[in-house]
Design an enzyme around this catalytic site. Sequence first.
Site, mmCIF file in Angstrom:
data_model
loop_
_atom_site.group_PDB
_atom_site.id
_atom_site.type_symbol
_atom_site.label_atom_id
_atom_site.label_comp_id
_atom_site.label_asym_id
_atom_site.label_seq_id
_atom_site.Cartn_x
_atom_site.Cartn_y
_atom_site.Cartn_z
ATOM 1 N N CYS A 109 11.284 -62.523 -3.847
ATOM 2 C CA CYS A 109 10.857 -61.136 -3.687
ATOM 3 C C CYS A 109 10.963 -60.416 -5.026
ATOM 4 O O CYS A 109 11.942 -60.584 -5.760
ATOM 5 C CB CYS A 109 11.719 -60.443 -2.639
ATOM 6 S SG CYS A 109 11.341 -58.692 -2.404
ATOM 7 N N CYS A 189 16.318 -56.830 4.841
ATOM 8 C CA CYS A 189 16.356 -56.360 3.454
ATOM 9 C C CYS A 189 17.641 -55.567 3.277
ATOM 10 O O CYS A 189 17.797 -54.502 3.889
ATOM 11 C CB CYS A 189 15.136 -55.498 3.137
ATOM 12 S SG CYS A 189 15.173 -54.769 1.480
ATOM 13 N N PHE A 332 7.022 -28.829 -10.472
ATOM 14 C CA PHE A 332 6.922 -30.077 -9.713
ATOM 15 C C PHE A 332 7.954 -30.014 -8.574
ATOM 16 O O PHE A 332 8.741 -30.925 -8.361
ATOM 17 C CB PHE A 332 7.177 -31.298 -10.598
ATOM 18 C CG PHE A 332 6.341 -31.350 -11.850
ATOM 19 C CD1 PHE A 332 5.059 -31.883 -11.822
ATOM 20 C CD2 PHE A 332 6.830 -30.860 -13.051
ATOM 21 C CE1 PHE A 332 4.285 -31.938 -12.970
ATOM 22 C CE2 PHE A 332 6.072 -30.912 -14.205
ATOM 23 C CZ PHE A 332 4.785 -31.445 -14.164
ATOM 24 N N GLU A 353 3.951 -26.106 -7.582
ATOM 25 C CA GLU A 353 3.491 -27.450 -7.245
ATOM 26 C C GLU A 353 1.998 -27.551 -7.519
ATOM 27 O O GLU A 353 1.278 -26.558 -7.447
ATOM 28 C CB GLU A 353 3.754 -27.757 -5.762
ATOM 29 C CG GLU A 353 4.826 -28.802 -5.509
ATOM 30 C CD GLU A 353 4.451 -30.175 -6.044
ATOM 31 O OE1 GLU A 353 3.260 -30.498 -6.129
ATOM 32 O OE2 GLU A 353 5.377 -30.932 -6.380
ATOM 33 N N ASP A 401 10.876 -31.576 -12.520
ATOM 34 C CA ASP A 401 11.099 -32.899 -11.939
ATOM 35 C C ASP A 401 9.743 -33.583 -11.791
ATOM 36 O O ASP A 401 9.230 -33.745 -10.687
ATOM 37 C CB ASP A 401 11.798 -32.740 -10.583
ATOM 38 C CG ASP A 401 12.141 -34.073 -9.945
ATOM 39 O OD1 ASP A 401 12.027 -35.107 -10.622
ATOM 40 O OD2 ASP A 401 12.529 -34.076 -8.760
ATOM 41 N N CYS A 427 12.134 -39.624 -13.723
ATOM 42 C CA CYS A 427 12.140 -40.958 -13.111
ATOM 43 C C CYS A 427 11.614 -42.006 -14.072
ATOM 44 O O CYS A 427 11.384 -43.149 -13.672
ATOM 45 C CB CYS A 427 11.350 -40.963 -11.806
ATOM 46 S SG CYS A 427 9.619 -40.467 -11.977
#
Length: 483
Positions: A109, A189, A332, A353, A401, A427
């Site tokens: 995986c 999982c 965001f 947004e 963000d 991120c």
Amino acid sequence: MTGLGKRRPARSRSGVSGLRERRQPASVERSAGSEGRRELVIQGLAHDGRGVARDVDGKTVFVEGALPGERVQASVHRRRKRFDEAHVSEVIAASASRVAPPCRHYGSCGGCDLQHLSLEAQRDHKREVLRELLARQGIELPGASSLLADAGEGYRRRARIGVRVDSNGQVRLGFRARHSHRLVDLDDCPVLLPALSSLLRPLREQVESLEAPRHVGHLELLASDGAVTLVVRQLREHVADQRRWRAFAEAQGLHLGAWLGRESPRFEWLTPPPALHCRLTAGRRTLVLGLEPGDFLQANEAVNQRMVDTALSWLAPSLSPAAPGTRVLDLFAGIGNFSLPLATQGAEVTAVEGNVAMVERLADNAARNQVAVTARHTDLNDADACRRLLAATAPEVLVLDPPRSGAEALCRQLAEHPVPWVLYISCDPATLARDAAWLVSAGYVVRRSAVADMFAHTSHLESMLLLEHPDSARRRQGASTDG
């Protein structure tokens, strides 16, 4: 913050992400047989978690599954002009940080690529990645980054499950194999919440029972407060199979929806529409945030709460009761993950947004929780729109963000029109470093940093930076005193 039905837009490869070396297809030669094997000593860990070594000719080799200090037998599977790519065929001398992977699907995986490294070492590596990528831009962190983490297993509250039917009619249900579009069949999982992991085997049996299993593109699972939602990507409508899905949802106690159609799918609830929501705490308050399939929601609830707590802690001096009404611009903003907690601290929050539906949801969430937040729609990739937004709101604190592509257009405007405090939640550490370089070059100073282990056992890295523009802060303070 990827969501049920949608993911954040993938950024185009820049070649300097630090997470993967730039692909050079024209230079690739595939290796096979014993001539591709070599014994290597691993010197370090690349940003994407692969071991780094040099062969006898001095050529760099990236080795999947290898750890610093190890001596391994590696099999080269791709030759490139500047480096080779390999995987471990035998560990001759193991690192003290090597552990037994917790998942039996490890190695096939492609979902969790760092399971062979201890959780503590994974997190140390992520801190070092953030430090190094910022250092490449000439940015030094003020001390060690804080670590925001929780359990290494049973943490994911959402997942997209692939579905394929092979030429023999066999159903495969799971995640993609490493470096392949092939699916690895999963019965469980360990990183999914137990309520989601336990559905994998029943879901495969359900797809096998359908009259038209090839009409199913993928499945999405979301665990929200007190409920699990299943969304079926149905490429072509099939009335009998919809009845089967409804029966399955009733038997399993699930909310059920579907994206129907191939080219321009429409969403439809196949069970009574639920009131989906998640919870956040802000000080002594509990906030309830409503959401819909397609909304962005952080996959790790516990780590997301730690990020919110950290934001409130770092910004507390600006949001103190002694200074009510601090103007905060949250960009965001999603469904209000940071906007609503900030508003509970007495801030005057404008939340922005780029998705119109999300703006409506954000406004509804503010009303639901009786907090004052102004929700606006703006294209945050448009430099002129960002400039106008900054001029109209005159923020004292700016929170952003963004998706993986970052916020370069906005940061260029922040460089020209500084704000006293900027909290950047990222991120992708590469785009964070790029954007932070614009800010630091304009006089901003990094005051705090944190690494959030949102996806344990993977090389994915979330981080937070708090930056101050001292001159702007002094000017705002002086203007306030004069007033």
